[in-house]
Design a protein around this motif. Structure first.
Motif, PDB file in Angstrom:
ATOM      1  N   PRO A 153       0.801  -1.230   0.000  1.00 22.00           N
ATOM      2  CA  PRO A 153       0.000   0.000   0.000  1.00 22.00           C
ATOM      3  C   PRO A 153       0.832   1.277   0.000  1.00 22.00           C
ATOM      4  O   PRO A 153       0.363   2.327  -0.421  1.00 22.00           O
ATOM      5  CB  PRO A 153      -0.825  -0.108   1.277  1.00 22.00           C
ATOM      6  N   THR A 154       2.080   1.214   0.423  1.00 21.61           N
ATOM      7  CA  THR A 154       2.905   2.425   0.448  1.00 21.61           C
ATOM      8  C   THR A 154       3.533   2.737  -0.909  1.00 21.61           C
ATOM      9  O   THR A 154       4.164   3.776  -1.057  1.00 21.61           O
ATOM     10  CB  THR A 154       4.024   2.291   1.491  1.00 21.61           C
ATOM     11  N   ALA A 155       3.377   1.852  -1.876  1.00 24.43           N
ATOM     12  CA  ALA A 155       4.006   2.069  -3.184  1.00 24.43           C
ATOM     13  C   ALA A 155       3.457   3.315  -3.865  1.00 24.43           C
ATOM     14  O   ALA A 155       4.209   4.064  -4.487  1.00 24.43           O
ATOM     15  CB  ALA A 155       3.818   0.844  -4.070  1.00 24.43           C
ATOM     16  N   VAL A 156       2.173   3.552  -3.748  1.00 24.47           N
ATOM     17  CA  VAL A 156       1.587   4.754  -4.369  1.00 24.47           C
ATOM     18  C   VAL A 156       2.146   6.007  -3.710  1.00 24.47           C
ATOM     19  O   VAL A 156       2.495   6.973  -4.388  1.00 24.47           O
ATOM     20  CB  VAL A 156       0.040   4.716  -4.270  1.00 24.47           C
ATOM     21  N   LEU A 157       2.262   5.985  -2.387  1.00 24.74           N
ATOM     22  CA  LEU A 157       2.816   7.132  -1.663  1.00 24.74           C
ATOM     23  C   LEU A 157       4.270   7.369  -2.077  1.00 24.74           C
ATOM     24  O   LEU A 157       4.684   8.512  -2.309  1.00 24.74           O
ATOM     25  CB  LEU A 157       2.711   6.911  -0.160  1.00 24.74           C
ATOM     26  N   ARG A 158       5.038   6.298  -2.197  1.00 28.58           N
ATOM     27  CA  ARG A 158       6.441   6.448  -2.617  1.00 28.58           C
ATOM     28  C   ARG A 158       6.534   6.997  -4.036  1.00 28.58           C
ATOM     29  O   ARG A 158       7.408   7.798  -4.338  1.00 28.58           O
ATOM     30  CB  ARG A 158       7.173   5.119  -2.509  1.00 28.58           C
ATOM     31  N   LEU A 159       5.628   6.577  -4.917  1.00 29.00           N
ATOM     32  CA  LEU A 159       5.621   7.114  -6.280  1.00 29.00           C
ATOM     33  C   LEU A 159       5.284   8.599  -6.291  1.00 29.00           C
ATOM     34  O   LEU A 159       5.898   9.381  -7.017  1.00 29.00           O
ATOM     35  CB  LEU A 159       4.619   6.351  -7.143  1.00 29.00           C
ATOM     36  N   LEU A 160       4.322   9.002  -5.486  1.00 27.76           N
ATOM     37  CA  LEU A 160       3.954  10.420  -5.429  1.00 27.76           C
ATOM     38  C   LEU A 160       5.085  11.267  -4.864  1.00 27.76           C
ATOM     39  O   LEU A 160       5.346  12.368  -5.355  1.00 27.76           O
ATOM     40  CB  LEU A 160       2.678  10.597  -4.606  1.00 27.76           C
ATOM     41  N   ILE A 161       5.750  10.759  -3.839  1.00 28.19           N
ATOM     42  CA  ILE A 161       6.878  11.500  -3.263  1.00 28.19           C
ATOM     43  C   ILE A 161       8.029  11.575  -4.264  1.00 28.19           C
ATOM     44  O   ILE A 161       8.764  12.551  -4.303  1.00 28.19           O
ATOM     45  CB  ILE A 161       7.324  10.847  -1.939  1.00 28.19           C
ATOM     46  N   GLY A 162       8.180  10.547  -5.106  1.00 31.46           N
ATOM     47  CA  GLY A 162       9.268  10.505  -6.073  1.00 31.46           C
ATOM     48  C   GLY A 162       9.097  11.419  -7.265  1.00 31.46           C
ATOM     49  O   GLY A 162      10.025  11.573  -8.059  1.00 31.46           O
ATOM     50  N   ILE A 163       7.936  12.048  -7.415  1.00 32.86           N
ATOM     51  CA  ILE A 163       7.714  12.934  -8.566  1.00 32.86           C
ATOM     52  C   ILE A 163       8.659  14.139  -8.531  1.00 32.86           C
ATOM     53  O   ILE A 163       9.240  14.505  -9.551  1.00 32.86           O
ATOM     54  CB  ILE A 163       6.240  13.381  -8.630  1.00 32.86           C
ATOM     55  N   LEU A 164       8.837  14.751  -7.380  1.00 35.09           N
ATOM     56  CA  LEU A 164       9.705  15.934  -7.289  1.00 35.09           C
ATOM     57  C   LEU A 164      11.174  15.600  -7.581  1.00 35.09           C
ATOM     58  O   LEU A 164      11.803  16.282  -8.403  1.00 35.09           O
ATOM     59  CB  LEU A 164       9.559  16.611  -5.932  1.00 35.09           C
ATOM     60  N   PRO A 165      11.756  14.564  -6.955  1.00 33.57           N
ATOM     61  CA  PRO A 165      13.147  14.256  -7.320  1.00 33.57           C
ATOM     62  C   PRO A 165      13.306  13.850  -8.789  1.00 33.57           C
ATOM     63  O   PRO A 165      14.316  14.158  -9.415  1.00 33.57           O
ATOM     64  CB  PRO A 165      13.540  13.095  -6.401  1.00 33.57           C
TER      65      PRO A 165
END
Length: 93
Positions: free
Chosen positions: A8-20
């Motif tokens: 379930p945290t994969a979506v959150l990690r993808l969203l956080i990874g947009i900026l980098p």
């Protein structure tokens, strides 16, 4: 993307990874703009690296390189699965 169903945290990690990811993709463009802008003699007058093309470009390349390296490291931590990181760490030791 396939891991979003299992973790379930994969979506959150993808969203956080947009900026980098945006910073990593924007880096070469930014460096290219600095090269072209540095050809204008008035552009480097009050540069941080001192007056002149070499000082200005050294500071901009250092800045761009550090931002891109930090973005790549952060993406490595965010997007690789935990099991994959443990296996790669064992191989390095």
């Amino acid at each position: 993307m396939r891991a979003t169903r299992r973790h379930p945290t994969a979506v959150l990690r993808l969203l956080i990874g947009i900026l980098p990811m945006a910073m990593l993709v924007f880096g070469p463009y930014r460096i290219g703009v600095q090269v072209l802008a540095g050809l204008d003699p008035n552009f480097t007058v009050n540069a941080w690296g001192g007056p002149g093309y070499l000082g200005a470009m050294a500071c901009h390349y250092l800045d761009g390189g550090l931002l891109m390296a930090a973005s790549a490291g952060l993406l490595n931590l965010l997007l690789l699965p935990v099991g994959h990181r443990r296996a790669s760490n064992r191989r390095e030791q």
